[in-house]
Motif scaffolding. Sequence first.
Motif, PDB file in Angstrom:
ATOM      1  N   SER A 160       0.519  -1.516   0.153  1.00 22.63           N
ATOM      2  CA  SER A 160      -0.222   0.350   0.225  1.00 22.63           C
ATOM      3  C   SER A 160       0.462   1.158   0.234  1.00 22.63           C
ATOM      4  CB  SER A 160      -0.487   0.115   0.803  1.00 22.63           C
ATOM      5  OG  SER A 160      -1.545  -1.279   1.201  1.00 22.63           O
ATOM      6  N   LEU A 161       0.482   1.768  -0.907  1.00 22.13           N
ATOM      7  CA  LEU A 161       1.569   3.326  -0.995  1.00 22.13           C
ATOM      8  C   LEU A 161       0.938   4.699  -0.850  1.00 22.13           C
ATOM      9  CD1 LEU A 161       2.638   2.588  -4.850  1.00 22.13           C
ATOM     10  CD2 LEU A 161       3.568   1.684  -2.519  1.00 22.13           C
ATOM     11  N   SER A 162       0.410   4.577  -0.249  1.00 22.46           N
ATOM     12  CA  SER A 162      -0.513   5.893   0.853  1.00 22.46           C
ATOM     13  C   SER A 162       0.035   5.541   2.058  1.00 22.46           C
ATOM     14  CB  SER A 162      -2.386   5.606   0.639  1.00 22.46           C
ATOM     15  OG  SER A 162      -2.445   6.709   1.232  1.00 22.46           O
ATOM     16  N   SER A 163       0.082   6.617   2.881  1.00 22.07           N
ATOM     17  CA  SER A 163       0.225   6.941   4.289  1.00 22.07           C
ATOM     18  C   SER A 163      -0.981   6.702   4.987  1.00 22.07           C
ATOM     19  CB  SER A 163       0.930   8.010   4.597  1.00 22.07           C
ATOM     20  OG  SER A 163       0.381   9.321   3.976  1.00 22.07           O
ATOM     21  N   ASP A 164      -2.219   7.060   4.400  1.00 18.69           N
ATOM     22  CA  ASP A 164      -3.602   6.685   5.184  1.00 18.69           C
ATOM     23  C   ASP A 164      -3.613   5.583   5.440  1.00 18.69           C
ATOM     24  OD1 ASP A 164      -3.794   9.277   4.642  1.00 18.69           O
ATOM     25  OD2 ASP A 164      -5.155   9.395   2.761  1.00 18.69           O
TER      26      ASP A 164
ATOM     27  N   CYS B 201      -5.963   4.342  -2.523  1.00 16.80           N
ATOM     28  CA  CYS B 201      -4.359   3.909  -2.657  1.00 16.80           C
ATOM     29  C   CYS B 201      -4.169   3.511  -3.815  1.00 16.80           C
ATOM     30  CB  CYS B 201      -4.718   3.060  -1.072  1.00 16.80           C
ATOM     31  SG  CYS B 201      -3.317   2.352  -0.007  1.00 16.80           S
ATOM     32  N   PRO B 202      -3.251   3.490  -4.188  1.00 17.81           N
ATOM     33  CA  PRO B 202      -2.572   3.466  -4.834  1.00 17.81           C
ATOM     34  C   PRO B 202      -1.511   1.730  -4.772  1.00 17.81           C
ATOM     35  CG  PRO B 202      -1.531   5.161  -4.787  1.00 17.81           C
ATOM     36  CD  PRO B 202      -2.356   4.964  -3.812  1.00 17.81           C
ATOM     37  N   ILE B 203      -1.882   0.459  -5.328  1.00 21.99           N
ATOM     38  CA  ILE B 203      -1.246  -0.980  -4.517  1.00 21.99           C
ATOM     39  C   ILE B 203      -0.305  -1.607  -5.963  1.00 21.99           C
ATOM     40  CG2 ILE B 203      -1.765  -2.769  -4.551  1.00 21.99           C
ATOM     41  CD1 ILE B 203      -2.818  -1.160  -2.289  1.00 21.99           C
ATOM     42  N   ARG B 204       1.349  -1.796  -5.365  1.00 26.61           N
ATOM     43  CA  ARG B 204       1.809  -2.753  -5.827  1.00 26.61           C
ATOM     44  C   ARG B 204       2.066  -3.524  -5.629  1.00 26.61           C
ATOM     45  NH1 ARG B 204       5.512  -0.542  -8.466  1.00 26.61           N
ATOM     46  NH2 ARG B 204       5.971   1.268  -7.644  1.00 26.61           N
ATOM     47  N   HIS B 205       0.803  -4.394  -6.371  1.00 25.25           N
ATOM     48  CA  HIS B 205       0.651  -6.015  -6.202  1.00 25.25           C
ATOM     49  C   HIS B 205       2.572  -7.007  -6.663  1.00 25.25           C
ATOM     50  CE1 HIS B 205      -1.368  -9.708  -7.627  1.00 25.25           C
ATOM     51  NE2 HIS B 205      -1.219  -9.671  -5.797  1.00 25.25           N
ATOM     52  N   LEU B 206       2.620  -7.483  -6.048  1.00 28.90           N
ATOM     53  CA  LEU B 206       4.028  -8.514  -5.933  1.00 28.90           C
ATOM     54  C   LEU B 206       3.324  -9.636  -6.379  1.00 28.90           C
ATOM     55  CD1 LEU B 206       6.333  -7.166  -2.468  1.00 28.90           C
ATOM     56  CD2 LEU B 206       5.546  -6.291  -5.025  1.00 28.90           C
ATOM     57  N   GLY B 207       2.501 -10.523  -5.643  1.00 32.54           N
ATOM     58  CA  GLY B 207       1.909 -11.025  -6.300  1.00 32.54           C
ATOM     59  C   GLY B 207       2.924 -12.605  -5.124  1.00 32.54           C
TER      60      GLY B 207
ATOM     61  N   GLY C  55       0.511  -4.693   8.035  1.00 35.54           N
ATOM     62  CA  GLY C  55       0.897  -4.109   6.915  1.00 35.54           C
ATOM     63  C   GLY C  55       1.879  -4.413   6.432  1.00 35.54           C
ATOM     64  N   LEU C  56       2.543  -4.713   5.103  1.00 39.72           N
ATOM     65  CA  LEU C  56       4.052  -5.305   4.494  1.00 39.72           C
ATOM     66  C   LEU C  56       4.817  -3.773   4.406  1.00 39.72           C
ATOM     67  CD1 LEU C  56       3.691  -7.607   1.466  1.00 39.72           C
ATOM     68  CD2 LEU C  56       4.332  -7.929   3.726  1.00 39.72           C
ATOM     69  N   MET C  57       4.399  -2.782   3.537  1.00 40.24           N
ATOM     70  CA  MET C  57       4.659  -1.224   3.493  1.00 40.24           C
ATOM     71  C   MET C  57       5.567  -1.113   4.557  1.00 40.24           C
ATOM     72  SD  MET C  57       6.485   1.163   2.113  1.00 40.24           S
ATOM     73  CE  MET C  57       5.737   0.801  -0.157  1.00 40.24           C
ATOM     74  N   MET C  58       3.988  -0.607   6.047  1.00 41.41           N
ATOM     75  CA  MET C  58       4.323   0.518   6.898  1.00 41.41           C
ATOM     76  C   MET C  58       5.430  -0.387   7.705  1.00 41.41           C
ATOM     77  SD  MET C  58       3.288   3.470   7.351  1.00 41.41           S
ATOM     78  CE  MET C  58       1.373   4.350   6.847  1.00 41.41           C
ATOM     79  N   ALA C  59       5.445  -2.074   7.838  1.00 41.40           N
ATOM     80  CA  ALA C  59       6.566  -2.253   8.682  1.00 41.40           C
ATOM     81  C   ALA C  59       7.558  -2.285   7.557  1.00 41.40           C
ATOM     82  CB  ALA C  59       6.112  -4.195   8.912  1.00 41.40           C
ATOM     83  N   SER C  60       7.804  -2.475   7.214  1.00 42.74           N
ATOM     84  CA  SER C  60       9.051  -1.769   5.840  1.00 42.74           C
ATOM     85  C   SER C  60       9.804  -0.699   6.319  1.00 42.74           C
ATOM     86  CB  SER C  60       8.759  -1.587   4.280  1.00 42.74           C
ATOM     87  OG  SER C  60       8.650  -4.036   4.580  1.00 42.74           O
ATOM     88  N   VAL C  61       8.705   0.246   6.399  1.00 42.93           N
ATOM     89  CA  VAL C  61       8.996   1.817   6.238  1.00 42.93           C
ATOM     90  C   VAL C  61       9.569   1.838   8.304  1.00 42.93           C
ATOM     91  CG1 VAL C  61       7.771   4.283   7.309  1.00 42.93           C
ATOM     92  CG2 VAL C  61       7.450   2.959   4.711  1.00 42.93           C
ATOM     93  N   MET C  62       9.090   1.548   8.322  1.00 47.33           N
ATOM     94  CA  MET C  62       9.158   1.773  10.063  1.00 47.33           C
ATOM     95  C   MET C  62      10.547   0.825  10.301  1.00 47.33           C
ATOM     96  SD  MET C  62       7.433   0.258  13.604  1.00 47.33           S
ATOM     97  CE  MET C  62       7.446   1.224  14.951  1.00 47.33           C
ATOM     98  N   GLY C  63      11.045  -0.166   9.401  1.00 43.96           N
ATOM     99  CA  GLY C  63      12.599  -0.925   9.615  1.00 43.96           C
ATOM    100  C   GLY C  63      13.296  -0.003   9.410  1.00 43.96           C
ATOM    101  N   VAL C  64      12.927   0.696   8.292  1.00 52.12           N
ATOM    102  CA  VAL C  64      14.102   1.932   7.490  1.00 52.12           C
ATOM    103  C   VAL C  64      14.588   2.862   7.944  1.00 52.12           C
ATOM    104  CG1 VAL C  64      14.136   3.643   5.605  1.00 52.12           C
ATOM    105  CG2 VAL C  64      13.357   1.552   4.470  1.00 52.12           C
TER     106      VAL C  64
END
Length: 469
Positions: A78-82, A142-148, A447-456
Motif C-alpha cells: 500500500s503506497l499511501s500513508s493513509d 490507495c495506490p497498490i503495488r501487487h507483488l503476487g 501490513g508489509l509496507m508500513m512495517a518495512s517503512v518502520m524498519g527503514v
Amino acid sequence: MLNTDILIIGAGPAGIFTAIEMLRKGTKQKIVIVEKGQSIEKRHCPKAKTQKCVNCKPYCHITTGFSGAGAFSDGKLSLSSDVGGNLPMLIGDDLAQETINYTDKIYLEFGADTKIEGVSNSDDVKEIRKNAIQAGLKLVDCPIRHLGTEKAQDIYLAIEKHLIANGVEIMFGYECTNLVLEDDVCKGAYITNGKEAVEIHADHTIVATGRRGAEWLEHICAEHNIAHEPGTVDIGVRVEVRNEVMEKINEVLYESKLIGWPEPFKNKVRTFCQNPGGFVSQENYDNDLAVVNGHSYKEKKSDNTNVAILCSHNFSTPFNQPIAYAQKIGELTNMLANGQILVQRFGDILDGKRTWPKELAQSNVKPTLPDAVAGDITAAMPYRAMMNIINFIKAVDHVVPGFASYETLLYSPELKFYSNRVKMDADFNTSIKGLHCLGDSSGWTRGLMMASVMGVLMGRKLIEQEQGC
C-alpha cells in the motif's frame, strides 16, 4: 554467550528493512537476526500436494520464516500513508509518505512489478465513490503495488541473499524466549533452537516479531513493565464472491478500501486485503489456532475474488486482554469446524440456518479453500461483530451489486493480532533503554509496507548514532 552490535528478533519486513537500510548507509556494525522459522528456500506448505492443512509442527511455514507471512501473502504494498496502521501518528504524515516512496524503490530494486494498481481518477472511480457515499461508506484512495504470492517469494529470496552476502548473520530455527534486562536497560535476549539455549548481548535489541508474535510481546511487556497499552483488535470474516460480481471494482481500483460505521453499534468496519482471482487460505498459529487469510498470485487465477471484512474492537478498563479475547472467538470457531476453517453462505446467515455441504456444492460460488467446513459461523461469532459484518455487507452491496447475494461465502475466523501498542517516542525508543519494537507486533503498523517503512527509519536512527550525527 554471543555478542553483537545490533540484535533483531524476527526476520519479517520490519527487521529485514532495518538491516537493509543500515547496509545502504554503510554500517560497520555487526547485525544478527534471529528467526524461529526457516529461510525462504526451506519454506514449503505441504497443502499444495495434500489439499488439506496438516498443521505443520513446530510452526506453520506460511506465517513463520524469513520475511514472515509476507512471502506467502498476497504480496500487496500500500503506497499511501493513509493505509497501514497508526505510524503516521508517531512520526508525522509527511515523513511516513516520504519513506513509503523511498522504501517502494527498494522493492523495485529487488524485482517488484513496476505496475501500480488503483491510480485511475476516471469517471468509474467517481461513480464508485458516489455509490459508497450514498451507502454511508468511505472509499480510501490507495495506490497498490501487487507483488503476487509467488513473486513475493522471489523478491524476499533476493533480499535474504543480499543480507547474507553483506555480512548479516541470520540464525534460523532459533526462538527468542526472553529479554536480557539489567536496571531497566536491555542488554540482549535469550534464544533457543530447542536443543541449546544461547544468550546474546547487544547494544540495541529490536523486537520485530510480526502479528504472529504480538501475543508473545504482550507477555514480555507485562513481565518487564515495558510501557504499553491495549489497542484495537480486529475480528471478522473472509468474504468470497464470483469475479463477475467484483469485475468493475477489480479493474478500476484492484483493491477497494471501504470503511463504514454501520448501525446499530457504529463500530469501525473495513475491507482489507482484496484478492481478485485469488484463493482463500488457512494459517495456523502456535497454539493450533487456525485462521483464514487470502492469497493472490500474479499468474495463477481462480474464478473468485476474496476480501476480508474486519470489525475493530476497542476495550476500556478493567479489561486488558484483547488478543486473548480474539483467540477465544477463533478457538470456538475452530471447535465447530474440528480444527479447520468454517464457511457459510450469507443467505443462510440471514435465514438463521447453517450451510450444509450439499448446498455449498450446488452454489455458483465454489470455495477456493477446499477443506473449509460448511457450518454456522454465527454460533461462535459475537452478536455485536456479526451484526456489524452483516450490515456492512449490505452497505457494500450498494457499491458492488451482488456482494450481498445469497451464495456469497463467509469464512471464519479472520483475526488480526496487533492489539498491544508499545509506547515509544518518534525514534522508536521504548521505556527500556536499548530496546526498540517495530512492525505489526508493536501495534503501530499493519501490513508489509508500513512495517518495512518502520524498519527503514529504525535503520537510519541506528546509523545516526553509529556515525555520531
